[in-house]
Design an enzyme around this catalytic site. Sequence first.
Site, PDB file in Angstrom:
ATOM      1  N   ASP A 132     -19.988-102.744 108.892  1.00 46.07           N
ATOM      2  CA  ASP A 132     -19.055-102.417 107.814  1.00 46.07           C
ATOM      3  C   ASP A 132     -18.938-100.924 107.533  1.00 46.07           C
ATOM      4  O   ASP A 132     -18.051-100.503 106.797  1.00 46.07           O
ATOM      5  CB  ASP A 132     -19.485-103.137 106.527  1.00 46.07           C
ATOM      6  CG  ASP A 132     -19.357-104.639 106.672  1.00 46.07           C
ATOM      7  OD1 ASP A 132     -18.344-105.070 107.235  1.00 46.07           O
ATOM      8  OD2 ASP A 132     -20.260-105.360 106.236  1.00 46.07           O
ATOM      9  N   HIS A 138     -29.571-104.258 107.415  1.00 50.42           N
ATOM     10  CA  HIS A 138     -29.201-105.580 107.919  1.00 50.42           C
ATOM     11  C   HIS A 138     -30.429-106.463 107.947  1.00 50.42           C
ATOM     12  O   HIS A 138     -31.521-105.987 108.239  1.00 50.42           O
ATOM     13  CB  HIS A 138     -28.601-105.473 109.332  1.00 50.42           C
ATOM     14  CG  HIS A 138     -27.851-106.685 109.726  1.00 50.42           C
ATOM     15  ND1 HIS A 138     -28.466-107.766 110.312  1.00 50.42           N
ATOM     16  CD2 HIS A 138     -26.544-107.013 109.582  1.00 50.42           C
ATOM     17  CE1 HIS A 138     -27.552-108.700 110.521  1.00 50.42           C
ATOM     18  NE2 HIS A 138     -26.386-108.279 110.091  1.00 50.42           N
TER      19      HIS A 138
HETATM   20  N1  ACO Z   1     -29.606 -98.859 100.625  1.00 46.16           N
HETATM   21  C1  ACO Z   1     -30.824 -98.574 100.108  1.00 46.16           C
HETATM   22  N2  ACO Z   1     -31.917 -99.342 100.283  1.00 46.16           N
HETATM   23  C2  ACO Z   1     -31.771-100.465 101.005  1.00 46.16           C
HETATM   24  C3  ACO Z   1     -30.527-100.825 101.585  1.00 46.16           C
HETATM   25  C4  ACO Z   1     -29.427 -99.979 101.366  1.00 46.16           C
HETATM   26  N3  ACO Z   1     -28.222-100.261 101.902  1.00 46.16           N
HETATM   27  N4  ACO Z   1     -30.667-101.989 102.253  1.00 46.16           N
HETATM   28  C5  ACO Z   1     -31.949-102.356 102.112  1.00 46.16           C
HETATM   29  N5  ACO Z   1     -32.614-101.437 101.365  1.00 46.16           N
HETATM   30  C6  ACO Z   1     -34.058-101.434 101.031  1.00 46.16           C
HETATM   31  C7  ACO Z   1     -34.349-102.372  99.878  1.00 46.16           C
HETATM   32  O1  ACO Z   1     -34.275-101.710  98.629  1.00 46.16           O
HETATM   33  C8  ACO Z   1     -35.758-102.825 100.198  1.00 46.16           C
HETATM   34  O2  ACO Z   1     -36.619-101.784  99.874  1.00 46.16           O
HETATM   35  P1  ACO Z   1     -38.176-102.095  99.411  1.00 46.16           P
HETATM   36  O3  ACO Z   1     -38.765-102.925 100.500  1.00 46.16           O
HETATM   37  O4  ACO Z   1     -38.766-100.719  99.298  1.00 46.16           O
HETATM   38  O5  ACO Z   1     -38.053-102.821  98.099  1.00 46.16           O
HETATM   39  C9  ACO Z   1     -35.738-102.905 101.748  1.00 46.16           C
HETATM   40  O6  ACO Z   1     -34.742-101.961 102.168  1.00 46.16           O
HETATM   41  C10 ACO Z   1     -35.403-104.289 102.303  1.00 46.16           C
HETATM   42  O7  ACO Z   1     -34.186-104.700 101.696  1.00 46.16           O
HETATM   43  P2  ACO Z   1     -33.835-106.222 101.414  1.00 46.16           P
HETATM   44  O8  ACO Z   1     -32.781-106.293 100.379  1.00 46.16           O
HETATM   45  O9  ACO Z   1     -35.099-107.001 101.175  1.00 46.16           O
HETATM   46  O10 ACO Z   1     -33.300-106.644 102.839  1.00 46.16           O
HETATM   47  P3  ACO Z   1     -32.378-107.886 103.146  1.00 46.16           P
HETATM   48  O11 ACO Z   1     -32.617-108.223 104.543  1.00 46.16           O
HETATM   49  O12 ACO Z   1     -32.604-108.959 102.123  1.00 46.16           O
HETATM   50  O13 ACO Z   1     -30.899-107.336 102.895  1.00 46.16           O
HETATM   51  C11 ACO Z   1     -28.777-106.388 103.240  1.00 46.16           C
HETATM   52  C12 ACO Z   1     -30.030-106.991 103.900  1.00 46.16           C
HETATM   53  C13 ACO Z   1     -28.226-107.356 102.183  1.00 46.16           C
HETATM   54  C14 ACO Z   1     -27.708-106.224 104.316  1.00 46.16           C
HETATM   55  C15 ACO Z   1     -29.141-105.028 102.617  1.00 46.16           C
HETATM   56  O14 ACO Z   1     -29.572-104.125 103.623  1.00 46.16           O
HETATM   57  C16 ACO Z   1     -28.004-104.412 101.814  1.00 46.16           C
HETATM   58  O15 ACO Z   1     -27.844-104.733 100.632  1.00 46.16           O
HETATM   59  N6  ACO Z   1     -27.153-103.537 102.449  1.00 46.16           N
HETATM   60  C17 ACO Z   1     -26.001-102.980 101.788  1.00 46.16           C
HETATM   61  C18 ACO Z   1     -24.864-103.979 101.803  1.00 46.16           C
HETATM   62  C19 ACO Z   1     -24.263-104.139 103.183  1.00 46.16           C
HETATM   63  O16 ACO Z   1     -23.970-103.174 103.873  1.00 46.16           O
HETATM   64  N7  ACO Z   1     -24.018-105.402 103.557  1.00 46.16           N
HETATM   65  C20 ACO Z   1     -23.412-105.746 104.837  1.00 46.16           C
HETATM   66  C21 ACO Z   1     -24.398-106.368 105.769  1.00 46.16           C
HETATM   67  S1  ACO Z   1     -23.663-106.702 107.333  1.00 46.16           S
HETATM   68  C22 ACO Z   1     -22.694-108.046 107.049  1.00 46.16           C
HETATM   69  O17 ACO Z   1     -22.971-108.894 106.282  1.00 46.16           O
HETATM   70  C23 ACO Z   1     -21.472-108.092 107.787  1.00 46.16           C
END
Ligand code: ACO
Length: 427
Positions: free
Chosen positions: A361, A304
């Site tokens: 989720d 998140h």
């Molecule tokens: N699985 C694996 N790695 C992940 C995940 C994941 N679900 N989420 C984040 N990371 C990693 C990224 O690869 C990144 O790694 P790095 O720094 O080594 O390159 C780091 O964690 C930070 O991730 P970002 O994408 O920069 O974080 P951001 O804050 O932009 O994204 C998000 C947040 C979109 C929710 C992300 O965690 C994600 O894609 N999760 C999966 C989708 C999801 O569950 N979305 C629902 C969110 S809740 C909602 O909207 C109701």
Amino acid sequence: MEEFVTLTYNGQEIKLPVVIGTEGEKAIDISTLRQDTGFITLDPGYANTGSCLSAITYMDGEKGILRYRGIPVEQLAAHATFKETAYLLINGKLPNREQLTHFSVMLNDNSLVHEDLRTFFQSFPRASHPMGILSAMVNALRSFYPELGSTEEEINITMTRLLAKVRTMAAMSYKISRGHKVIYPRPDMTYCENFLNMMFDTPVKPYEINRAAVNALRVFWILHADHEQNCSTSAVRVVGSARVNLYAAISSGIAALWGPLHGGANQAVIEMLSTIQADGGDPIKAIEKAKDKNDPFRLMGFGHRVYKTYDPRAKIMKKMCDELLETMQIDDPLLDIAKELEEVARKDSYFIDHNLYPNIDFYSGIVLRAVGIPTNMFTVMFAIGRLPGWIAQWKESMDDPKWKICRPRQVYTGNQEYEFVPIHARI
Ligand code: ACO
């Protein structure tokens, strides 16, 4: 006493005011930075940018706190109705008995949708995603109900109309997609009962109210009701800032919510769990895939932007999921896979180091499956729940005399000026 931070560049000192929120959150007001210095700020994805002052929702991502208008979401999930929560978000305080009755009457009076909207539904191809249909339908409400008004009373009617009709339209789209008779809303039912009745009542098998399912839906919608300046809410505020009508602004929020990184994650989680199940049920493979930087796969329902600890909504959802399945005597193998996946992920150093915990989720899809909601309707369920938050945020921005049209800047990285070359001279 007003506080400032000082920015020093090339010997020049600029004082920027500090803004402190009611919970001690601190921000630097950079609104005059460009005019004073020629600089803009750069913050891709707005991860560190406060776009507004807001009195609606407070969240602390480090401590796992979420409050609507000051009330902890745990208390609302335990005691409130969805209708009370919607009223609270939009109006800033809980309704008294008289206000709640008036709100209920308004919701019932506005719950029917124009019959011509049915033809609108029917013109979509069968395989259309319900989120695309919902976004288009909400936008179309402007044409079916052009009287938006400008007085407080008229704006209240538009907001209530939207809350009442979206629920009807969502159930209607499900019925039409199955080729079944549309079921109309009933004034004698609660907001949640009414929705389930419109979804599952048929001329051959009347819907019998299932208390556990109604309660699950109530909690599900309350937990989704607002989440401050997330992607879809920001879309509503940004689009609304151009002073479009409420329906158009909400329609853009629905489109943003559809994305798998946002609300679409609840559908994506179930699809991911089903794939793991079909693949033999081993969660380790999915964890390894999610960690592989050469693979775009992510563990859906994990991570998140704001929560760097367990999402407080996910905690409630997980507990409710267990209780619901037990009460309804449902044995869902996807729940076992989800729990195993969570257990493995939470011990894995990658997930620990990246502060990746289950978000709302992760378990919500299993709750919706138990209630009988088809997978492609999951994000629509989220949208119905988020509607009061979007409306409250839109209203707050419209009431804010400082809410200008949203228009960020950029740092240009393209070509510098060069001359047009006629086609015959190009190499
Ligand atoms: N699985 C694996 N790695 C992940 C995940 C994941 N679900 N989420 C984040 N990371 C990693 C990224 O690869 C990144 O790694 P790095 O720094 O080594 O390159 C780091 O964690 C930070 O991730 P970002 O994408 O920069 O974080 P951001 O804050 O932009 O994204 C998000 C947040 C979109 C929710 C992300 O965690 C994600 O894609 N999760 C999966 C989708 C999801 O569950 N979305 C629902 C969110 S809740 C909602 O909207 C109701």
